[in-house]
Design an enzyme around this catalytic site. Sequence first.
Site, PDB file in Angstrom:
ATOM      1  N   ASN A  97       0.823  -1.215   0.000  1.00  0.00           N
ATOM      2  CA  ASN A  97       0.000   0.000   0.000  1.00  0.00           C
ATOM      3  C   ASN A  97       0.858   1.268   0.000  1.00  0.00           C
ATOM      4  O   ASN A  97       0.575   2.219  -0.712  1.00  0.00           O
ATOM      5  CB  ASN A  97      -1.067  -0.006   1.103  1.00  0.00           C
ATOM      6  CG  ASN A  97      -0.501   0.033   2.501  1.00  0.00           C
ATOM      7  OD1 ASN A  97       0.700  -0.185   2.723  1.00  0.00           O
ATOM      8  ND2 ASN A  97      -1.349   0.304   3.461  1.00  0.00           N
ATOM      9  N   GLY A 122       4.012   1.384  -1.160  1.00  0.00           N
ATOM     10  CA  GLY A 122       4.667   1.382  -2.469  1.00  0.00           C
ATOM     11  C   GLY A 122       3.762   1.958  -3.551  1.00  0.00           C
ATOM     12  O   GLY A 122       4.178   2.798  -4.351  1.00  0.00           O
ATOM     13  N   PHE A 150       5.659  -7.959  -7.002  1.00  0.00           N
ATOM     14  CA  PHE A 150       5.851  -9.384  -6.722  1.00  0.00           C
ATOM     15  C   PHE A 150       4.589 -10.099  -7.203  1.00  0.00           C
ATOM     16  O   PHE A 150       3.512  -9.906  -6.642  1.00  0.00           O
ATOM     17  CB  PHE A 150       6.080  -9.593  -5.217  1.00  0.00           C
ATOM     18  CG  PHE A 150       6.354 -11.025  -4.866  1.00  0.00           C
ATOM     19  CD1 PHE A 150       7.634 -11.547  -4.974  1.00  0.00           C
ATOM     20  CD2 PHE A 150       5.323 -11.857  -4.434  1.00  0.00           C
ATOM     21  CE1 PHE A 150       7.875 -12.874  -4.656  1.00  0.00           C
ATOM     22  CE2 PHE A 150       5.560 -13.183  -4.124  1.00  0.00           C
ATOM     23  CZ  PHE A 150       6.843 -13.691  -4.234  1.00  0.00           C
ATOM     24  N   PHE A 168      13.092  -7.735   2.963  1.00  0.00           N
ATOM     25  CA  PHE A 168      13.357  -8.128   1.572  1.00  0.00           C
ATOM     26  C   PHE A 168      14.423  -7.269   0.898  1.00  0.00           C
ATOM     27  O   PHE A 168      14.779  -7.511  -0.256  1.00  0.00           O
ATOM     28  CB  PHE A 168      12.060  -8.063   0.743  1.00  0.00           C
ATOM     29  CG  PHE A 168      10.955  -8.914   1.283  1.00  0.00           C
ATOM     30  CD1 PHE A 168      11.199 -10.240   1.635  1.00  0.00           C
ATOM     31  CD2 PHE A 168       9.671  -8.404   1.454  1.00  0.00           C
ATOM     32  CE1 PHE A 168      10.178 -11.041   2.152  1.00  0.00           C
ATOM     33  CE2 PHE A 168       8.653  -9.198   1.968  1.00  0.00           C
ATOM     34  CZ  PHE A 168       8.908 -10.515   2.318  1.00  0.00           C
ATOM     35  N   LYS A 194      11.117   2.720   6.312  1.00  0.00           N
ATOM     36  CA  LYS A 194      11.353   3.426   7.578  1.00  0.00           C
ATOM     37  C   LYS A 194      12.292   2.656   8.469  1.00  0.00           C
ATOM     38  O   LYS A 194      12.250   1.432   8.520  1.00  0.00           O
ATOM     39  CB  LYS A 194      10.032   3.645   8.306  1.00  0.00           C
ATOM     40  CG  LYS A 194       9.284   4.797   7.709  1.00  0.00           C
ATOM     41  CD  LYS A 194       8.392   5.489   8.717  1.00  0.00           C
ATOM     42  CE  LYS A 194       7.664   6.591   7.961  1.00  0.00           C
ATOM     43  NZ  LYS A 194       6.633   7.235   8.758  1.00  0.00           N
ATOM     44  N   ALA A 230      -0.035   5.352   4.921  1.00  0.00           N
ATOM     45  CA  ALA A 230      -0.115   5.091   3.480  1.00  0.00           C
ATOM     46  C   ALA A 230      -1.525   5.281   2.922  1.00  0.00           C
ATOM     47  O   ALA A 230      -1.707   5.913   1.872  1.00  0.00           O
ATOM     48  CB  ALA A 230       0.381   3.672   3.196  1.00  0.00           C
ATOM     49  N   LYS A 243      11.024   6.440  16.872  1.00  0.00           N
ATOM     50  CA  LYS A 243       9.674   6.896  17.249  1.00  0.00           C
ATOM     51  C   LYS A 243       8.768   5.720  17.577  1.00  0.00           C
ATOM     52  O   LYS A 243       7.810   5.867  18.341  1.00  0.00           O
ATOM     53  CB  LYS A 243       9.083   7.787  16.171  1.00  0.00           C
ATOM     54  CG  LYS A 243       9.067   7.179  14.776  1.00  0.00           C
ATOM     55  CD  LYS A 243       7.703   6.875  14.255  1.00  0.00           C
ATOM     56  CE  LYS A 243       7.814   6.020  13.005  1.00  0.00           C
ATOM     57  NZ  LYS A 243       6.551   5.597  12.443  1.00  0.00           N
ATOM     58  N   ASN A 278       2.041   0.336  16.640  1.00  0.00           N
ATOM     59  CA  ASN A 278       2.807   0.129  17.873  1.00  0.00           C
ATOM     60  C   ASN A 278       2.040   0.682  19.070  1.00  0.00           C
ATOM     61  O   ASN A 278       1.934   0.055  20.121  1.00  0.00           O
ATOM     62  CB  ASN A 278       4.174   0.816  17.762  1.00  0.00           C
ATOM     63  CG  ASN A 278       5.062   0.137  16.741  1.00  0.00           C
ATOM     64  OD1 ASN A 278       5.570  -0.940  16.981  1.00  0.00           O
ATOM     65  ND2 ASN A 278       5.231   0.763  15.584  1.00  0.00           N
TER      66      ASN A 278
END
Lengths: 397, 397
Positions: free
Chosen positions: A20, A22, A49, A119, A142, A175, A256, A323
């Site tokens: 998403n 990308g 991919f 990756f 990130k 995103a 962060k 998080n």
Amino acid sequence: MGSITPHQRKHKVTVVGSGNWGCAIAKIVAENAASYPDLFEEKVEMWVFEENVEIGKDSPHYNPSNTGPQKLTDVINTYHENVKYLQGVQLPPNLHANPSLEESVKDSTILIFNLPHQFILRTCESIKGKILPYARGISCIKGVDVDENGAHLFSETIGRVLGIYCGALSGANIANEVAREKWSETTIAYAPPSPGLQSPLDAGVSFAFPDKLGRALPSEYPPVDHTVLKTLFHRPYFHVRVVNDVAGVSISGALKNIVAIAAGWVEGMGWGDNAKAAVMRVGLLEMSRFGDKFFGATIDQRTFTEESAGVADLITSCSGGRNFRCAKYSIERNQSIEEVEKTELNGQSLQGTLTAVEVNNFLKKQGMEEDFPLFTAVYRIMTGSMKVADIPAYIER
Amino acid sequence: MGSITPHQRKHKVTVVGSGNWGCAIAKIVAENAASYPDLFEEKVEMWVFEENVEIGKDSPHYNPSNTGPQKLTDVINTYHENVKYLQGVQLPPNLHANPSLEESVKDSTILIFNLPHQFILRTCESIKGKILPYARGISCIKGVDVDENGAHLFSETIGRVLGIYCGALSGANIANEVAREKWSETTIAYAPPSPGLQSPLDAGVSFAFPDKLGRALPSEYPPVDHTVLKTLFHRPYFHVRVVNDVAGVSISGALKNIVAIAAGWVEGMGWGDNAKAAVMRVGLLEMSRFGDKFFGATIDQRTFTEESAGVADLITSCSGGRNFRCAKYSIERNQSIEEVEKTELNGQSLQGTLTAVEVNNFLKKQGMEEDFPLFTAVYRIMTGSMKVADIPAYIER
């Protein structure tokens, strides 16, 4: 971009990755490639991919006479929508989904890396030597890789494996919001060494960096500078500031997440907005201190306090990022954060807990746990040797 | 506080004001006065604007044989609770509610001002000449008075009228949370001029400041320094950092309210967390720029980015403060912010809208509206010459 003199060649742009985030970034650069034909080739490649997808009945692209599995690249190139990872968002027609990694990066002068960090290494290794030697990279991944010996920027890993210069993009960018053209800001960090600094290995065409080499871009191309990068990424709904501090931008994006865990716990405890702001304040200070201690020579403190990649991304991550949410639920449900992770994230893993462990291993080796009490408290709470209720007293300095 | 040598006299502390924030602060200093008998007289005075209250049936202090109106000071001194402004919070028994302003401040060496800003001037004028000439003040009143000619700190107004030195306290402190001992942090700014700088008016006993005078504290008292102030205000649930930057602490407390209005609008528009963080980032930059341009000589930029009075208070105010909420409702209900203010605030007035107008008048006179695009946008949206949807394009630099 009236100030840029016309060049014989244009930049070919490729986005490596199509999740998403990308696709959101690919959408932006394809829109700008179409808007600035003097600088960029109109067609933007996106490596996808390959996988089979089925288009559901609720999709406007549903075709009752063709309900079987279809290739994701075909779907993207036909309907201009990534129906699997970014449903409902129209991608520009000049964005071409390419299932071949090697073909998608061939002859590109600007390579944008936007795929899960696990990756990166194998993706870069598989295209090593198959890209233009003078290509430039931008990493949208990130964070940083931290081990006992220090923090390694993903942009450095990409640059080292491919032998190119690679900058970084990071900011307060959820995103799905960016893809839906909700206004946000981002920071691009990009500071290739000056052409005056020639490599002794290859004098005349390449640059020496501390640990990376990159060849000079031939003069037929517009230079890849701050202006060109802003032109490629800036949209009315996506405001870009370009800075030089690659390290600051990258470590902000990693650290962060540790702060967001602490903020989630505080929220879960019901301690209120004052307490949450206090944890965020201390977290911002420790992020900035980490940069100063371990990247002192290159870091710009203003990255933390003035840029989207710094304070703004911290605020977003402590408002509702994953998080933050998992930490909050772990208190509310009286579960470990790992248990919450399993039930909430569909097999994906939390970045913050991983970073907290890595950073703690590193700080321990430096004998500097006490200089970063909030980061240390997060690690100790995760591993059971401290309680959330101990945070205020422990971080009090 | 082992490093402080015993002195012949102790500090008498008075809190001027008894609203919810006044009582929360009075509770804190009375707790510490009792804990540090070497430094402070145990009894702490609190001036209470006398009024009659009735104790309702739901109060534990309800007495069926005495249901008529009672004096608020009597209620506080009997039940140790301000039943009107801070219901349910137990005040320390050594906190004495005093209906006489003059009596409450008499012989006090430390005067803490904590009342609505519109009452400061007349309150100070009524005790002028009736306080110890060497008393020290701490203003807990957030914000500054801005007119066309510049920003005047409330601490300066207090200091000028009373002829004493006055510092400031500000932070991410929602009064009701502090009163209930939910953990928070605050910033005290306090930097009396060094005794070496004597006033030509009264050489030997007073100090010359740019525009304020204060007499030296007799040596029988412990000096009122950062350590003593931290001892007076710091609690396990209320963490204090003492700094020198009175101007930075004060203007942060004012300007963050303008930012909170913008954040509230963005939230009301449903633009998401990225956009809200972007507005906060730009707001923090403009706060810091305002300090730099107009208080350049004295300001410490770290106040904005590192202290509770800066970035943390901004975060709290943009999470759920009244400026934020009224701005958010004004979008959701399609009303002007003034209309929302009337229905939501029970006759109280928003600080942010007032500050936005004052700051804009000042910036206009300086010809600097364009240097503070967010502050300017807030003013223009309030006055109808711009729309919330124009914010992203207008603040884009």
